[in-house]
Design an enzyme around this catalytic site. Structure first.
Site, PDB file in Angstrom:
ATOM      1  N   ARG A 539       0.823  -1.203   0.000  1.00 40.42           N
ATOM      2  CA  ARG A 539       0.000   0.000   0.000  1.00 40.42           C
ATOM      3  C   ARG A 539       0.855   1.250   0.000  1.00 40.42           C
ATOM      4  O   ARG A 539       1.967   1.270   0.532  1.00 40.42           O
ATOM      5  CB  ARG A 539      -0.869   0.054   1.262  1.00 40.42           C
ATOM      6  N   SER A 602       8.586  -4.877   5.946  1.00 41.56           N
ATOM      7  CA  SER A 602       8.367  -5.980   6.881  1.00 41.56           C
ATOM      8  C   SER A 602       9.296  -7.160   6.633  1.00 41.56           C
ATOM      9  O   SER A 602       8.864  -8.285   6.364  1.00 41.56           O
ATOM     10  CB  SER A 602       6.910  -6.444   6.789  1.00 41.56           C
ATOM     11  N   ASP A 656       6.896  -3.891  10.333  1.00 39.93           N
ATOM     12  CA  ASP A 656       5.442  -3.823  10.544  1.00 39.93           C
ATOM     13  C   ASP A 656       5.053  -4.033  11.998  1.00 39.93           C
ATOM     14  O   ASP A 656       4.093  -3.436  12.494  1.00 39.93           O
ATOM     15  CB  ASP A 656       4.691  -4.800   9.625  1.00 39.93           C
TER      16      ASP A 656
HETATM   17  C1  BG6 Z   1      -1.128  -4.900   7.843  1.00 39.36           C
HETATM   18  C2  BG6 Z   1      -0.049  -3.900   8.121  1.00 39.36           C
HETATM   19  O1  BG6 Z   1      -2.320  -4.488   8.472  1.00 39.36           O
HETATM   20  O2  BG6 Z   1      -0.734  -6.151   8.378  1.00 39.36           O
HETATM   21  C3  BG6 Z   1       1.221  -4.404   7.469  1.00 39.36           C
HETATM   22  O3  BG6 Z   1      -0.403  -2.643   7.582  1.00 39.36           O
HETATM   23  C4  BG6 Z   1       1.569  -5.768   7.965  1.00 39.36           C
HETATM   24  O4  BG6 Z   1       2.286  -3.505   7.792  1.00 39.36           O
HETATM   25  C5  BG6 Z   1       0.416  -6.666   7.743  1.00 39.36           C
HETATM   26  O5  BG6 Z   1       2.726  -6.252   7.272  1.00 39.36           O
HETATM   27  C6  BG6 Z   1       0.723  -8.019   8.313  1.00 39.36           C
HETATM   28  O6  BG6 Z   1      -0.338  -8.870   8.004  1.00 39.36           O
HETATM   29  P1  BG6 Z   1      -0.445  -9.640   6.617  1.00 39.36           P
HETATM   30  O7  BG6 Z   1      -1.446 -10.683   6.906  1.00 39.36           O
HETATM   31  O8  BG6 Z   1      -0.904  -8.650   5.592  1.00 39.36           O
HETATM   32  O9  BG6 Z   1       0.901 -10.200   6.346  1.00 39.36           O
HETATM   33  C1  GLC Z   2       8.437 -11.873   8.454  1.00 42.28           C
HETATM   34  C2  GLC Z   2       9.445 -10.751   8.427  1.00 42.28           C
HETATM   35  C3  GLC Z   2       9.230  -9.816   9.581  1.00 42.28           C
HETATM   36  C4  GLC Z   2       7.780  -9.368   9.590  1.00 42.28           C
HETATM   37  C5  GLC Z   2       6.875 -10.550   9.623  1.00 42.28           C
HETATM   38  C6  GLC Z   2       5.420 -10.152   9.603  1.00 42.28           C
HETATM   39  O1  GLC Z   2       8.694 -12.617   9.569  1.00 42.28           O
HETATM   40  O2  GLC Z   2      10.750 -11.277   8.487  1.00 42.28           O
HETATM   41  O3  GLC Z   2      10.056  -8.707   9.479  1.00 42.28           O
HETATM   42  O4  GLC Z   2       7.569  -8.578  10.713  1.00 42.28           O
HETATM   43  O5  GLC Z   2       7.134 -11.359   8.515  1.00 42.28           O
HETATM   44  O6  GLC Z   2       5.075  -9.475   8.445  1.00 42.28           O
END
Ligand code: BG6
Ligand code: GLC
Ligand code: GLC
Length: 869
Positions: A539, A602, A656
């Site tokens: 996003r 992340s 994240d």
């Molecule tokens: C989102 C966050 O809500 O959740 C992201 O904005 C995060 O930063 C993500 O990485 C993690 O959840 P998923 O299920 O999208 O990997």
């Molecule tokens: C993976 C990434 C980590 C992140 C997590 C959740 O483990 O290595 O940095 O926080 O995914 O998205």
């Protein structure tokens, strides 16, 4: 010559007179075709009422689901014990169902008596007696000390929720043992068998005699889909479409329904055809007011009906010159076998005389003729009534199948049907008249109902063996409390290694300093751009924060990152990201604006300040080249430069988890942990500076990105990893890495499920043993599908539909198993994540020297948000 004619004339006249007399007297027992069609229609209505959920509780015809779903297909085999209790005779049997290929069944059996003091005494004694007979049988046949599955034919109405259980609704016929009604007869018998230590018997199936009869006949004639008993009692079963059975979940295929038609009329619906004799007989029975249809039909009652009629006729001076014997006054003195003998074609009249004389009567020729006709009327009515109900069932079958003509077979058994000389042909004729559009074959079950019960047991024992194998697989995912405590302890140790300078280089849980040292205090304000890369969605956002009112406004747009870019070159990836930023600015009308940018990235980054982050290694679905070991902030800056369209000030790079912690901390000052249970799994928390040896200074706190997904990469949790975890790992982009993440996060749970399903299918336990192309496709079980499948509110049918969407053509049984597999995998994930979280929370409590810690955990991620449990 003339004399012969005269005698013949005299006899014919005599016969006619007697028949007329009886017909007049029993006018009410002779049912016209219209009446039979009417009764047939009434029974159709009764079946509807018994099948529907809201009318079943008050319906008199109970239409009991039997959990027998298929007729034998010849693949059944093995050795079984069988009990047959509730008909005119009690039998114990050993049944050997054919080895592969040969459709042969061998049976050895032994009859045992059922004295009244047993069948009408104390319930526990009845079951002990049955167990003793079984033990005796096994002793004489030398079957002890060997394990046997057993099928129990129990010919009374039982409410079943599975094949191997049945709660007695009420005794019928001759039985009335105390304390059995409303209890499960399978567990009663199982308990009674416990006394015999040298007997290893497992009751796998409880079947009604009608069901056993249908299955016996179906073994020889696959068209057989109805079973009828006309014996001591009367009843029928048939194969009903699952979609019409409200009481059992699932819509696929068919299930055998035990109609318990004997109770037809118990609500008063047959009062117009019942006679004074029926009422009198009922009053003298063991169960007055019950089984009213049965009492007009079956063997236990026919003789008695005849006796009551003869008595009344004698009293009225219509028989025996008005004389009555004491035997004629005695209940039960005329039995069905007498009625059968009286109606014999040639010797009938002679038999009649003999029987009447035995009853202490002195019958004239005319009396014998009259008595014979009484029997005919009574047994004819019986056959007529059976025919009407059976015609209703046949019509229902034909309509269910939407056929103009039905070809079917009815399996028949029962002493009355077998020993009465005219009964079968009368019954067949009337049925054919009532349902002219059905071609019915009546097949007598030569070997009783037990052969069929053994078929059911054979199928049940195959299902049981399969179930055991499924349970074995699922058991691998059930962690004990000790195992979870062990995980917690190991995680705790890894957290410490990661923080210590000496052990850090080798630590699998990296414990990365984030340079985020404080929580938002509400004074923050301004307009920011943000990128969110690494979760399910990529996003670009615009965030406006106003301090005074603590209000945050966000505008965002989701962009796709094609697989070839996620796994292409680093330059392509960052160029694509910058392209998305440009589109977003355009879309927001902010072209050329110079805004500060925060980059949620992340993945594990080694940071030396808030705006510097060197990617340690890709995780999850990313694998762009030339990024690992590079500062991703620099890479983004360079990509912006390459585009040369706008300038952005990248002020922060955050994981994240850290973003989540800050978001929640803005609302709740107690929030000191950020947890992601999404595509990946990770946690950050506020740590005391003095514990962070990698960063100078001892004052205050800093947020640590644990990168706990790497927990276990040194093999420390291999004891709880399964072959499926190994397979998922080996098929991933980063084999050997992120082992804990691969057991806990959305991207992998679906893959674990898929691996299990493949294995179960290979073992022939799912999808009819066929591994479809779809099942071979990596990633088909996205988090959203897992979540849908496990939703509590979902009926099986909906689960099936979801699986169908995924291209998996499943039966109802398959759907149950898939749901269980998903449940086992996601439960383990939540428990493991919980154990890890507990380690962090405990550490925080101890570090602060607290007895009791109050802390808030900020949580995000699609798994956490979408999964119902
Ligand atoms: C989102 C966050 O809500 O959740 C992201 O904005 C995060 O930063 C993500 O990485 C993690 O959840 P998923 O299920 O999208 O990997
Ligand atoms: C993976 C990434 C980590 C992140 C997590 C959740 O483990 O290595 O940095 O926080 O995914 O998205
Ligand atoms: C009685 C029982 C029924 C059985 C029938 C024939 O009607 O209630 O379960 O099938 O007798 O034995």
């Amino acid at each position: 010559m003339f004399a012969v004619h005269l005698v013949a004339f005299y006899f014919t006249k005599l016969k006619e007179d007697q028949i007329k007399k009886v017909d007049r007297f029993l006018y009410h027992m002779r049912l016209s075709d219209e009446t039979l069609l009417d009764i047939m229609a009434r029974f159709q209505g009764e079946m509807e009422r018994g099948l529907a959920k809201d009318t079943n509780p008050t319906a008199s015809v109970k239409m009991l689901p039997t959990f027998v779903r298929a007729i034998p297909d010849g693949s059944e085999n093995g050795e079984f014990l069988s009990l047959d209790l509730g008909g005119s005779k009690f039998r114990v049997l050993k049944v050997q169902v054919s080895e592969e290929g040969k459709r042969q069944v061998q049976m050895e059996s032994q009859f045992y008596p059922t004295p009244n003091e047993i069948i009408r005494g104390n319930g526990s004694e009845l079951f002990e007696y049955v167990a003793d007979c079984l033990a005796d049988f096994m002793q004489t046949k030398d079957l002890k000390n060997k394990k046997f599955p057993l099928g129990l034919t129990f010919s009374f109405p039982c409410r079943q929720t599975k094949l191997e259980e049945g709660v007695l609704i009420s005794w019928t016929k001759k039985f009335k043992a105390r304390g059995v009604q409303d209890t499960d007869v399978v567990s009663r018998l199982t308990n009674a068998m416990k006394k015999h230590k040298d007997m290893d018997v497992d009751i796998l199936a409880l079947v009604n005699d009608t069901v056993g009869t249908m299955m016996t006949c179906a073994y020889d004639d696959p068209y057989c889909e109805v079973g009828v008993i006309i014996g001591t009692g009367t009843n029928a079963c048939y194969m009903e479409d699952m979609s019409n059975i409200d009481l059992v979940e699932g819509d696929e295929g068919r299930m055998c329904i035990n109609t318990e038609w004997g109770a037809f009329g118990d609500d008063g619906s047959l009062e117009d055809i019942r006679t004074e004799f029926d009422r009198e007989l009922d009053l003298g029975s063991l169960n007055p007011g019950k089984q009213l249809f049965e009492k007009m039909i079956s063997g236990l009652y026919l003789g008695e009906l005849v006796r009551l009629i003869l008595l009344k006729m004698a009293k009225a001076g219509l028989l025996f010159g008005g004389e009555k014997s004491s035997a004629l006054h005695t209940k039960g003195k005329i039995e069905t076998r007498h009625v059968a003998a009286i109606e014999k074609y040639k010797e009938g009249l002679a038999n009649t005389r003999e029987i009447l004389v035995d009853l202490g009567l002195e019958p004239s020729e005319a009396d014998c003729i009259a008595v014979q006709h009484v029997c005919t009327v009574v047994s004819f009515r019986s056959a007529n009534l059976c025919a009407a109900a059976l015609a209703a069932i046949l019509t229902r079958l034909r309509e269910n199948k939407k056929l103009a003509r039905l070809r079917t077979t009815v399996g028949m058994d029962g002493t009355l049907y077998k020993i009465h000389p005219q009964y079968p042909k009368r019954l067949h004729k009337v049925v054919r008249k009532l349902v002219p559009n059905c071609d019915v074959r009546f097949l007598l079950s030569e070997s009783g109902s037990t052969k069929g019960a053994a078929m059911v047991t054979a199928v049940a024992s195959r299902v049981q063996a399969q179930r055991k194998r499924i349970d074995q697989v699922l058991a691998l995912f059930q962690l004990t409390r000790e195992q979870l405590v062990d995980v917690q302890g190991k995680m705790r140790a890894e957290l410490e290694y990661g923080l210590k300078r000496k052990t850090h280089p080798l630590a699998t849980v990296k414990m990365l300093p984030t340079y985020v040292c404080g929580m938002p205090d509400g004074t923050e304000k301004g307009k920011f751009l943000a990128l969110d890369l690494g979760g399910t969605n990529f996003r670009v956002l615009l965030v406006k924060i106003r301090s005074g009112r603590r209000s945050v406004r966000m505008y965002n747009k989701i962009f796709a990152i094609p697989l070839e870019i996620m796994q292409g070159t680093g330059e392509e990836l960052f160029d694509h990201i910058v392209q998305c930023i440009a589109d977003f600015l355009d879309y927001m009308g902010l072209k050329g604006a110079q805004l500060p940018l925060g980059f949620t990235f992340s993945f594990p980054c080694m940071q030396t300040s808030i705006d510097k982050g060197t990617l340690i290694g890709w995780t999850k679905g990313f694998k762009a080249t030339d990024c690992e070991g590079e500062d991703v902030v620099d890479m983004l800056r360079e990509a912006i430069k390459r585009r040369n369209e706008f300038d952005l000030d990248i002020v922060a790079i955050v994981n994240d988890t850290v973003g989540t912690l800050m978001t929640c901390g803005y609302e709740d000052p107690n929030c000191e942990i950020g947890l992601i249970a999404g595509t990946g799994s990770n946690l950050c928390y506020m740590e005391e500076m003095r514990n962070i040896e990698l960063v100078e200074g001892d004052e205050g706190k800093m947020c640590i990105n644990t990168e706990w997904g790497g927990f276990g990469d040194n093999g420390c949790i291999d004891d709880i990893r399964t072959q499926y975890d190994t397979e998922v790992d080996e098929g991933s982009l980063n084999p050997g890495k992120q082992r804990y993440e691969k057991m806990t996060s959305g991207m992998y749970l679906g893959e674990i499920v898929r691996q299990i399903l493949i294995d179960l299918t290979k073992q022939g336990l799912l999808f009819r043993g066929q591994i479809s192309e779809r099942l071979r496709t990596r990633g088909i079980f996205e988090t959203k599908f897992l979540s849908q499948i496990e939703s509590d509110r979902l009926a099986l049918l909906q689960v099936r539909r979801i699986l169908q969407q995924l291209g998996l053509d499943s039966t109802c049984e398959d759907s149950i198993v898939v749901k269980e597999v998903c449940g086992a995998v996601s439960r383990r994930a939540a428990q493991l994540c919980g154990a890890g979280l507990a380690a962090v929370v405990e550490k925080r409590r101890e570090d602060q020297g607290l007895e009791h810690l109050k802390i808030t955990v900020g949580v995000d991620g699609t798994l956490y948000k979408l999964h119902p449990q």
